[in-house]
Design a protein around this motif. Structure first.
Motif, PDB file in Angstrom:
ATOM      1  N   LEU A   1       0.832  -1.208   0.000  1.00 55.83           N
ATOM      2  CA  LEU A   1       0.000   0.000   0.000  1.00 55.83           C
ATOM      3  C   LEU A   1       0.857   1.245   0.000  1.00 55.83           C
ATOM      4  CD1 LEU A   1      -3.161   0.385   2.185  1.00 55.83           C
ATOM      5  CD2 LEU A   1      -1.627   2.287   1.918  1.00 55.83           C
ATOM      6  N   PHE A   2       1.847   1.293   0.867  1.00 57.68           N
ATOM      7  CA  PHE A   2       2.655   2.502   0.979  1.00 57.68           C
ATOM      8  C   PHE A   2       3.521   2.707  -0.248  1.00 57.68           C
ATOM      9  CE2 PHE A   2       1.080   3.532   4.914  1.00 57.68           C
ATOM     10  CZ  PHE A   2       1.243   2.536   5.852  1.00 57.68           C
ATOM     11  N   ALA A   3       3.877   1.621  -0.899  1.00 58.37           N
ATOM     12  CA  ALA A   3       4.727   1.770  -2.085  1.00 58.37           C
ATOM     13  C   ALA A   3       3.947   2.383  -3.249  1.00 58.37           C
ATOM     14  CB  ALA A   3       5.289   0.409  -2.492  1.00 58.37           C
TER      15      ALA A   3
ATOM     16  N   ASP B   1       0.717   8.214  -4.061  1.00 64.30           N
ATOM     17  CA  ASP B   1       1.254   9.338  -4.815  1.00 64.30           C
ATOM     18  C   ASP B   1       2.152  10.156  -3.901  1.00 64.30           C
ATOM     19  OD1 ASP B   1      -2.047   9.717  -6.161  1.00 64.30           O
ATOM     20  OD2 ASP B   1      -0.329   8.599  -6.971  1.00 64.30           O
ATOM     21  N   PRO B   2       3.180  10.793  -4.481  1.00 61.61           N
ATOM     22  CA  PRO B   2       4.084  11.561  -3.615  1.00 61.61           C
ATOM     23  C   PRO B   2       3.395  12.795  -3.052  1.00 61.61           C
ATOM     24  CG  PRO B   2       4.682  11.819  -5.922  1.00 61.61           C
ATOM     25  CD  PRO B   2       3.611  10.798  -5.887  1.00 61.61           C
TER      26      PRO B   2
ATOM     27  N   ALA C   1       7.628   3.608   1.458  1.00 64.42           N
ATOM     28  CA  ALA C   1       7.119   4.549   0.471  1.00 64.42           C
ATOM     29  C   ALA C   1       8.238   5.163  -0.354  1.00 64.42           C
ATOM     30  CB  ALA C   1       6.337   5.650   1.165  1.00 64.42           C
ATOM     31  N   ASP C   2       9.468   4.907   0.067  1.00 65.21           N
ATOM     32  CA  ASP C   2      10.610   5.297  -0.745  1.00 65.21           C
ATOM     33  C   ASP C   2      10.627   6.782  -1.068  1.00 65.21           C
ATOM     34  OD1 ASP C   2      12.102   3.984  -3.808  1.00 65.21           O
ATOM     35  OD2 ASP C   2      12.952   4.604  -1.880  1.00 65.21           O
ATOM     36  N   GLY C   3      10.391   7.597  -0.062  1.00 65.48           N
ATOM     37  CA  GLY C   3      10.494   9.023  -0.278  1.00 65.48           C
ATOM     38  C   GLY C   3       9.170   9.715  -0.586  1.00 65.48           C
ATOM     39  N   ARG C   4       8.147   8.937  -0.893  1.00 63.67           N
ATOM     40  CA  ARG C   4       6.879   9.586  -1.237  1.00 63.67           C
ATOM     41  C   ARG C   4       6.149  10.106  -0.009  1.00 63.67           C
ATOM     42  NH1 ARG C   4       6.252   5.682  -5.975  1.00 63.67           N
ATOM     43  NH2 ARG C   4       6.855   4.256  -4.340  1.00 63.67           N
TER      44      ARG C   4
ATOM     45  N   LEU D   1      -5.962   9.686   2.388  1.00 68.38           N
ATOM     46  CA  LEU D   1      -5.324  10.856   1.817  1.00 68.38           C
ATOM     47  C   LEU D   1      -5.022  10.651   0.347  1.00 68.38           C
ATOM     48  CD1 LEU D   1      -2.749  11.979   4.509  1.00 68.38           C
ATOM     49  CD2 LEU D   1      -4.745  13.244   3.723  1.00 68.38           C
ATOM     50  N   ASN D   2      -4.705   9.407   0.022  1.00 70.12           N
ATOM     51  CA  ASN D   2      -4.285   9.125  -1.336  1.00 70.12           C
ATOM     52  C   ASN D   2      -5.462   9.149  -2.306  1.00 70.12           C
ATOM     53  OD1 ASN D   2      -2.025   8.492  -2.968  1.00 70.12           O
ATOM     54  ND2 ASN D   2      -2.817   6.415  -3.189  1.00 70.12           N
ATOM     55  N   ARG D   3      -6.641   9.013  -1.770  1.00 72.81           N
ATOM     56  CA  ARG D   3      -7.815   9.000  -2.646  1.00 72.81           C
ATOM     57  C   ARG D   3      -8.112  10.404  -3.122  1.00 72.81           C
ATOM     58  NH1 ARG D   3     -10.839   4.792   0.577  1.00 72.81           N
ATOM     59  NH2 ARG D   3     -11.416   6.474   1.983  1.00 72.81           N
ATOM     60  N   GLU D   4      -8.570  10.514  -4.322  1.00 71.24           N
ATOM     61  CA  GLU D   4      -8.871  11.830  -4.861  1.00 71.24           C
ATOM     62  C   GLU D   4     -10.154  12.401  -4.287  1.00 71.24           C
ATOM     63  OE1 GLU D   4      -5.531  12.629  -6.373  1.00 71.24           O
ATOM     64  OE2 GLU D   4      -7.233  13.989  -6.382  1.00 71.24           O
TER      65      GLU D   4
END
Lengths: 244, 629
Positions: free
Chosen positions: B58-60, B63-64, B101-104, B177-180
């Motif tokens: 999920l975290f990967a 969106d950044p 999340a690698d920085g996102r 948060l990631n949802r539009e």
């Protein structure tokens, strides 16, 4: 049999030649029990984990590892057998390692003999045994670091008492170095590089994460580097004081 | 070079050597600290300090631009070890999130001093602080998530008791948060949840409208379920083929659905209008063919009776409340321990609830969410139709030994029931359903009080029915990774043996105490009688003008009764003490064992080894060789 192995056996034999080593072990086991039940409130707390046990290990090691370490070199120097040892065709590295490993094995024995507590907590509930294993490993590594420090201090002097005090002091510094109080106190008045230096000495942080059950490689690296560094320092001290 | 020079040179070399070693240690530890950050072996049984694969996935995928700010009053927590442990877990989990999340996702931590701007920011965001000392010091332990465009979501206070679901809650926050936009819930209902001719809108709909966008497709018309994120299907009844087709297409296409089926929907408007005899048939939900394909069934024509969970209801004014076996209220003891949908919920009240069962040839997995107690049984739904007095249900009640499932997750592959609709469908599409065997739980009367004050309707929930629906829809509307996330077992592990001792002690103590209380009451009654007797007797005897031989025994009887009373009260006190006696005895035994016995054994071991030495035997040749060389 390798030289190191032979030296190690010599060391262990001399440790157990007198009851002293065993007395340390008994004292460690007793104090550990006392601290866990009374200071740590292990039974009243009602939680099936050994946190109250491991919480006191740094302080137990401070006392007992210093006591084991003080005998490593200071006694030989005083008795004059150190020179004899160093004239043998052995590498200095082997001598230092043999003494360190002998002490470390005794500590391992003391830790192992606390297993009744582990049986107790498994009898009372269902603890996370992986976490407990990790705690024992962390305690052993911490003790190893203290032992390396102690060896160096012991090599510096021929008096066991001074060696003990020096070891306890330096180990104490390592223990409290990471405490937030100290770091906060230093924050304003001391250049940040120095604060970073002090923070990097913090042994407790590395120990505590192992007590929680996580083997962070950077913690393992810290123990390895610090122990190795002090062993190296021990060798330098011995070498320098070999003559004159 | 003189000896002195050589010594000096040696000293200098050693000094600089030692310095080099010290600096080397410092540099090496700092470097390795950075290099090896995040590399670990998690030895905890439940991998508490590692993210689960679903969470990592999920975290990967986010969106950044998301920032998570952890508000934690570190200084206030210095004396609260439980909070400190919990905060450490939170910090470690957040660090893992950032790594996955690698920085996102950016992580910040703030320790808000009292009356500072940071504290104001926390309050504005909606966090709660908890007072921790008498002087009013407050503890902040919340998480604020913010998107680049300013939208935010918060976890007001991360309770240590809910640490099993820490990963889930953070994942849900990030997912939200990631949802539009708010998730779109398609509402298809056979009961008038949005209000009818004479009934107001149900409070649960208002609750859902605050979190979701509600769509109302007319499936019997031309509308389809495209564009919906989740389907909320309540008491499906008399669905046309077109409607069933649309539903199946949605579900088999991976669309998650929350189904509320009911063997006896009390608030079915059409049933209410039917002649009495025809009502029972009408009141039961029907979705049989689809349910069969999905591998689950609502046991037809049967309603669950639960004696242990029965709610107390008022039958008519003036009479004492009675327990209604067909209205069970379930709590945490009945919930699946690791499922986030029911985690942390309080009591949920049901009315005429049915029972779900997996079908033997199901291709799907059946995961119970809420189960009844063992004091339950199934009864014909018709009995509810003509129910006058709820106590009649209790009269012939016989519990079967089973715990029945009233809510479950159904997930897995399933096939279409429409023969010509094989289409270009993937051979076995995955369904993702939550099924609840009751629709009446949505009714206001079971969970919320609605008042109108100054033109504003205020709904005050007193049970968790609404939360269950919101949680279920939230969970289903989230990413598939979120749906798959489960809770952990957490860090709390009690002394089960001690608790068992306590329970046993309580059980026997309570029984004994009750017996003693009854005996005490009997003795008190006896005393009363004797006192009154001795008051009456003399009045009767004076006429004889003699000493009454019967008065002696009365006095003696009084004496005896008083002694008995003393004894009973003393026994009661002893019983109170025995409650802790066993537990304390175990504690003492363990302490003696650990502090005295074990060290003595170790010492004895040492003595044995001393008297039976197994010293390393150095062969004479080797030893002398070493000494001579």
């Amino acid at each position: 049999m390798s030289v190191l192995g032979a030296l190690l056996r010599r060391e262990l034999a001399s440790c157990f030649a007198t009851p002293v080593a065993w007395v340390f072990v008994v004292i460690f086991v007793t104090l550990a029990g006392l601290c866990t039940y009374y200071l740590g409130g292990f039974y009243e707390r009602g939680q099936a984990d050994l946190e109250p046990f491991f919480r006191f290990h740094p302080w137990l090691h401070l006392l007992l590892v210093s006591a084991i370490a003080m005998r490593l070199w200071a006694e030989e120097r005083r008795a004059g057998t150190l020179e004899l040892l160093l004239t043998l065709p052995i590498r200095l590295r082997d001598a230092v390692l043999a003494k360190f490993l002998a002490g470390w094995l005794i500590i391992a024995l003391a830790l192992a003999l606390t297993f009744p507590l582990w049986l107790t907590v498994n009898y009372l509930g269902e603890p996370d045994n992986g976490v407990i294993l990790s705690g024992y490993l962390g305690s052993w590594l911490l003790a190893g670091t203290f032992l390396a420090i102690g060896g160096c201090m012991s090599a510096l002097t021929s008096s066991q008492v001074i060696a003990f005090i020096l070891t306890a002091t330096v180990c104490f510094a390592y223990t409290v170095a990471g405490s937030p109080m100290l770091l906060q106190a230093l924050d304003g008045s001391v250049p940040p590089a120095l604060v970073a230096l002090v923070a990097s000495l913090a042994a407790l942080g590395h120990y505590e994460s192992m007590v929680r059950g996580v083997l962070e490689f950077r913690d393992l690296a810290w123990f390895a580097v610090t122990t190795g560094g002090w062993l190296l320092a021990t060798a330098i001290v011995i070498e320098t004081r070999k003559t004159g | 070079m003189t000896g002195l020079d050589r010594r000096l040179r040696r000293r200098l070399l050693s000094g600089s050597g030692l310095l080099l070693v010290l600096v080397g240690m410092l540099l090496a530890t700092l470097a390795l600290d950075k290099l090896l950050a995040g590399v670990r072996i998690d030895l905890t049984e439940d991998r508490l300090y590692t993210l689960s694969p679903e969470a990592r996935s999920l975290f990967a995928k986010v969106d950044p631009g998301i920032t998570l700010t952890f508000f934690y009053s570190r200084t206030q927590a210095s004396s609260l070890p439980r909070i400190r442990d919990h905060a450490r877990l939170i910090e470690q989990t957040l660090a893992n999130v950032a790594a996955a999340a690698d920085g996102r996702i950016r992580i910040e931590a703030i320790d808000p001093p009292p009356f500072s701007e940071a504290e104001d920011a926390a309050l504005l965001a909606g966090l709660h602080a908890v007072p921790v000392s008498r002087s009013g010091d407050e503890l902040w332990l919340g998480l604020v998530g913010r998107r680049a465009d300013g939208r935010q979501a918060v976890l007001p206070f991360l309770q240590p008791e809910r640490e099993h679901f820490l990963e889930y809650e953070i994942a849900r926050l990030v997912d939200e948060l990631n949802r539009e936009a708010a998730p779109r819930v398609a509402l298809v209902s056979g009961v008038e949840v949005e209000g009818g001719a004479r009934t107001p809108r149900w409070a649960v709909m208002d609750l859902l409208a605050t979190r979701f966008e509600l769509l109302r497709p007319d499936l019997n018309g031309d509308d389809s379920l495209d564009g919906a994120d989740v389907l909320l299907l309540i008491h499906p009844r008399d669905l046309t083929a077109a409607a069933r087709f649309a539903i199946e297409r949605f579900v088999l296409g991976g669309g998650p659905a929350l189904l509320l089926l009911d063997p006896h929907a009390e608030l079915d408007p059409i049933a209410d209008a039917l002649p009495f005899a025809a009502q029972t048939m009408r009141r039961s939900s029907s979705l049989d063919d689809l349910m069969r394909a999905w591998g689950v069934r609502l046991v037809p024509d049967r309603v669950l009776l639960d004696a242990a969970a029965a709610l107390s209801v008022n039958t008519s004014a003036g009479r004492t409340p009675v327990r209604h076996f067909a209205m069970p209220g379930y709590g945490p003891a009945n919930y699946a321990p690791r499922d986030a949908v029911v985690a942390g919920l309080g009591q949920i009240n049901f009315s005429t609830v049915g029972v779900l069962q997996p079908l033997p040839d199901a291709t799907t997995r059946f995961e119970p969410l809420i189960t009844s107690t063992a004091q339950s049984a199934l009864v014909d739904a018709r009995a509810l139709q003509t129910l006058g007095d709820p106590t009649s249900l209790a009269r012939d009640f016989v519990a079967d030994a089973d715990r029945h499932v009233v809510a479950a997750r159904v997930r897995g592959p399933a096939h279409s029931v429409f023969p010509d609709a094989q289409q270009a469908q993937t051979p076995a599409a995955e369904v993702e359903l939550i099924v609840i065997a009751d629709s009446d739980l949505l009714a206001d009367g079971l969970w919320v009080t609605v008042e109108t004050r100054f033109d504003q309707t205020v709904a005050t929930p007193w049970a968790s029915n609404g939360d269950l629906i919101v949680n279920a829809l939230d969970n289903l509307a989230g990413s598939p990774d979120l749906i798959g996330l489960r809770g952990r077992s957490g860090q709390l592990r009690p002394f089960t043996r001690v608790e068992a001792l306590r329970r046993d002690a309580e059980a026997s103590a309570v029984a004994r105490a009750e017996t003693l209380q009854m005996e005490l009451a009997a003795v008190d009654a006896e005393l009363d009688r004797l006192r009154h007797a001795s008051a009456d007797e003399p009045a009767g005897r004076f006429e004889d003008n003699g000493i009454d031989a019967d008065m002696e025994p009365v006095a003696a009887a009084l004496e005896r009764a008083r002694d008995q009373r003393q004894q009973l009260r003393a026994e009661l006190r002893t019983v109170q003490r025995t409650l802790t006696r066993d537990v304390e005895a175990l504690g003492t035994r363990l302490k003696v064992l650990g502090i005295v016995v074990v060290p003595l054994l170790v010492a004895a071991l040492g003595l044995c080894l001393a008297f039976f030495p197994r010293r390393p035997r150095w062969p004479r040749r080797e030893r002398s060789a070493m000494i001579d060389s």
